[in-house]
Design a protein around this motif. Structure first.
Motif, mmCIF file in Angstrom:
data_model
loop_
_atom_site.group_PDB
_atom_site.id
_atom_site.type_symbol
_atom_site.label_atom_id
_atom_site.label_comp_id
_atom_site.label_asym_id
_atom_site.label_seq_id
_atom_site.Cartn_x
_atom_site.Cartn_y
_atom_site.Cartn_z
ATOM 1 N N UNK A 1 0.850 -1.189 0.000
ATOM 2 C CA UNK A 1 0.000 0.000 0.000
ATOM 3 C C UNK A 1 0.889 1.244 0.000
ATOM 4 N N UNK A 2 0.575 2.193 -0.862
ATOM 5 C CA UNK A 2 1.335 3.428 -0.918
ATOM 6 C C UNK A 2 0.701 4.464 0.008
ATOM 7 N N UNK A 3 1.529 5.091 0.831
ATOM 8 C CA UNK A 3 1.038 6.143 1.736
ATOM 9 C C UNK A 3 0.887 7.422 0.922
ATOM 10 N N UNK A 4 -0.348 7.790 0.624
ATOM 11 C CA UNK A 4 -0.627 8.890 -0.297
ATOM 12 C C UNK A 4 -0.780 10.228 0.402
ATOM 13 N N UNK A 5 -1.336 10.219 1.609
ATOM 14 C CA UNK A 5 -1.594 11.465 2.331
ATOM 15 C C UNK A 5 -1.713 11.162 3.813
ATOM 16 N N UNK A 33 -4.476 13.049 16.432
ATOM 17 C CA UNK A 33 -5.086 12.012 15.617
ATOM 18 C C UNK A 33 -4.457 12.068 14.230
ATOM 19 N N UNK A 34 -4.101 10.898 13.684
ATOM 20 C CA UNK A 34 -3.615 10.848 12.305
ATOM 21 C C UNK A 34 -4.595 10.067 11.447
ATOM 22 N N UNK A 35 -4.773 10.556 10.229
ATOM 23 C CA UNK A 35 -5.495 9.832 9.184
ATOM 24 C C UNK A 35 -4.487 9.541 8.075
ATOM 25 N N UNK A 36 -4.331 8.266 7.728
ATOM 26 C CA UNK A 36 -3.453 7.898 6.628
ATOM 27 C C UNK A 36 -4.308 7.410 5.460
ATOM 28 N N UNK A 37 -4.109 8.008 4.282
ATOM 29 C CA UNK A 37 -4.894 7.693 3.090
ATOM 30 C C UNK A 37 -4.092 6.767 2.177
ATOM 31 N N UNK A 38 -4.734 5.693 1.704
ATOM 32 C CA UNK A 38 -4.094 4.774 0.757
ATOM 33 C C UNK A 38 -5.156 3.954 0.045
ATOM 34 N N UNK A 39 -5.106 3.937 -1.279
ATOM 35 C CA UNK A 39 -5.968 3.092 -2.104
ATOM 36 C C UNK A 39 -7.448 3.264 -1.759
ATOM 37 N N UNK A 40 -7.861 4.492 -1.510
ATOM 38 C CA UNK A 40 -9.257 4.778 -1.210
ATOM 39 C C UNK A 40 -9.671 4.445 0.207
ATOM 40 N N UNK A 75 7.525 8.512 6.272
ATOM 41 C CA UNK A 75 6.512 7.547 5.851
ATOM 42 C C UNK A 75 5.825 7.917 4.548
ATOM 43 N N UNK A 76 5.681 9.206 4.292
ATOM 44 C CA UNK A 76 4.897 9.681 3.155
ATOM 45 C C UNK A 76 5.455 9.142 1.830
ATOM 46 N N UNK A 77 4.560 8.635 0.982
ATOM 47 C CA UNK A 77 4.852 8.102 -0.352
ATOM 48 C C UNK A 77 5.575 6.760 -0.336
ATOM 49 N N UNK A 78 5.771 6.177 0.831
ATOM 50 C CA UNK A 78 6.395 4.855 0.889
ATOM 51 C C UNK A 78 5.388 3.783 0.441
ATOM 52 N N UNK A 361 -13.831 19.510 18.152
ATOM 53 C CA UNK A 361 -12.787 19.416 19.156
ATOM 54 C C UNK A 361 -11.386 19.657 18.616
ATOM 55 N N UNK A 362 -11.285 19.949 17.300
ATOM 56 C CA UNK A 362 -9.974 20.172 16.687
ATOM 57 C C UNK A 362 -9.471 21.588 16.946
ATOM 58 N N UNK A 363 -8.267 21.681 17.502
ATOM 59 C CA UNK A 363 -7.629 22.968 17.724
ATOM 60 C C UNK A 363 -6.797 23.389 16.526
ATOM 61 N N UNK A 364 -6.226 22.417 15.799
ATOM 62 C CA UNK A 364 -5.470 22.712 14.583
ATOM 63 C C UNK A 364 -5.429 21.453 13.733
ATOM 64 N N UNK A 365 -5.220 21.650 12.417
ATOM 65 C CA UNK A 365 -5.198 20.520 11.499
ATOM 66 C C UNK A 365 -4.255 20.827 10.342
ATOM 67 N N UNK A 366 -3.483 19.803 9.908
ATOM 68 C CA UNK A 366 -2.560 19.947 8.777
ATOM 69 C C UNK A 366 -2.655 18.695 7.923
ATOM 70 N N UNK A 367 -2.421 18.862 6.619
ATOM 71 C CA UNK A 367 -2.387 17.734 5.686
ATOM 72 C C UNK A 367 -1.044 17.701 4.988
#
Length: 369
Positions: A1-5, A33-40, A75-78, A361-367
């Motif tokens: 699985x490719x780490x896309x985002x 909290x982390x969200x990792x996107x891969x293959x939908x 980790x990104x794009x691996x 409840x989010x104080x800040x968010x980055x992608x």
């Protein structure tokens, strides 16, 4: 699985009651909290460290820095073929296990979802529900303590963990034991005792405690070994176990009979499985500890506690033990008839994110893409 985002959120979720222990007094759960996107698919992980370095050296600020500037770029794009590969990818960064655990758990969530399996089945779990207990923080008086304990027992919890210190351990634990002779009862010391308290430990032997958790220094193995050799009550290590090597040393020194295994403290699910297997061979009992997690971390812990060597009730209370509102749509509920919580059966960690509550409840968010 490719780490896309990778998306990174900093949250603050209010508690129903303040949580007080030795050195810590908090009114809300701060976490990353982390969200990792891969293959939908999206995998979720939580870093539940505190604002202050009172449990270990990591804080929300340091974890955010390490994730943003080091771990996520590594980790990104691996392309990852197996979730166990993540520990090698992140190994260039020394320590910072809680920051690493968020990414590790999110990758395991992704792979379980790709296989369309609940996480516990993917990692070899053996039960569909987990026996749990409740943790009681320091109270203003014996009367207030007993009121709190009584209320939890009425809800159906069958194991009580009490935060203790040299000043209150004997009186508070004795009060509970006299009222409930057969209750599964333990004390959590958070490293505030020394070997000078040996006479007190021997008095506690008379209370038939399930265990005493981390009585001595947070980084100690040797003196715990000396203490365990002189008392009957099983010792449990928490803060002293931060790695596979710590576990090997604790086994060799006979520093404990039990380990409180918090996946976030040891870098995530990959290391949890390795330590679980070591303890299974050595006859060390495990139980799954908690860090006051949101529903994401709480669900992850339920799956981990399904592994066979987790023999003792976990610190995974129901949602309403801590929060009026959480960031998942499901409420994690106690089964009062047997003091258990059902493991979510959907793929991955098995819970759905309430995006409105996450935003609230989010104080800040980055992608990161």
């Amino acid at each position: 699985m490719k780490i896309e985002q990778v998306d990174l959120y900093y949250l603050e979720i209010p508690f129903i009651y303040p949580f007080k222990t030795n050195g810590i007094d908090v009114n809300s759960h701060n976490c990353l909290i982390v969200k990792i996107h891969s293959e939908g698919l999206i995998g979720y992980g939580e870093c539940p460290t505190f604002n202050q370095p009172f449990y270990n050296y990591e804080t929300i600020t340091t974890a955010h820095h390490i994730l943003k500037d080091f771990l996520i770029p590594l980790l990104l794009h691996k392309n990852i073929n197996f979730p166990q590969e993540i520990t090698q990818i992140l190994s260039l960064v020394r320590g910072h296990q809680m920051a690493k655990s968020a990414l590790d758990c999110a990758v395991w969530d992704l792979f379980a979802k790709k296989k369309n399996l609940p996480l516990y089945k993917y990692i070899g779990g053996v039960r569909e529900k987990v026996k749990v207990g409740v943790s009681v923080s320091l109270q203003s008086s014996i009367e207030a303590l007993m009121d709190r304990v009584n209320s939890y027992l009425e809800e159906g919890y069958q194991r009580v963990k009490l935060k203790i210190s040299p000043d209150n351990a004997l009186s508070c634990l004795t009060a509970i034991r006299e009222s409930y002779p057969d209750l599964m009862l333990m004390g959590d010391a958070n490293s505030v005792f020394t070997l000078d308290d040996m006479d007190l430990f021997k008095q506690l032997d008379d209370l038939n405690l399930l265990m005493i958790e981390q009585p001595l220094a947070y980084d100690d193995l040797l003196e715990h070994s000396r203490l365990q050799s002189q008392i009957k009550t099983p010792l449990c290590l928490d803060e002293s176990i931060n790695s596979i090597n710590d576990t090997l040393n604790a086994i060799a020194l006979k520093s404990c009979q039990i380990i409180n295994l918090k996946q976030s403290r040891i870098g995530g699910i990959t290391n949890t499985i390795e330590i679980h297997n070591l303890c299974e061979k050595a006859g060390i009992k495990l139980w799954c500890g908690g860090m006051l997690e949101s529903g994401i971390g709480r669900a992850t812990n339920l799956h981990i506690a399904s592994l066979p060597q987790f023999k003792l009730p976990a610190d995974i209370s129901a949602t309403n033990r801590y929060f009026q509102e959480d960031i998942i749509t499901q409420n994690i509920k106690l089964n009062p008839e047997d003091s258990t919580i059902n493991i979510p059966q959907k793929a991955g960690i098995g819970v759905d994110i309430d995006e409105e509550k996450l935003e609230k409840f989010t104080l800040s968010q980055e992608s990161f893409t």
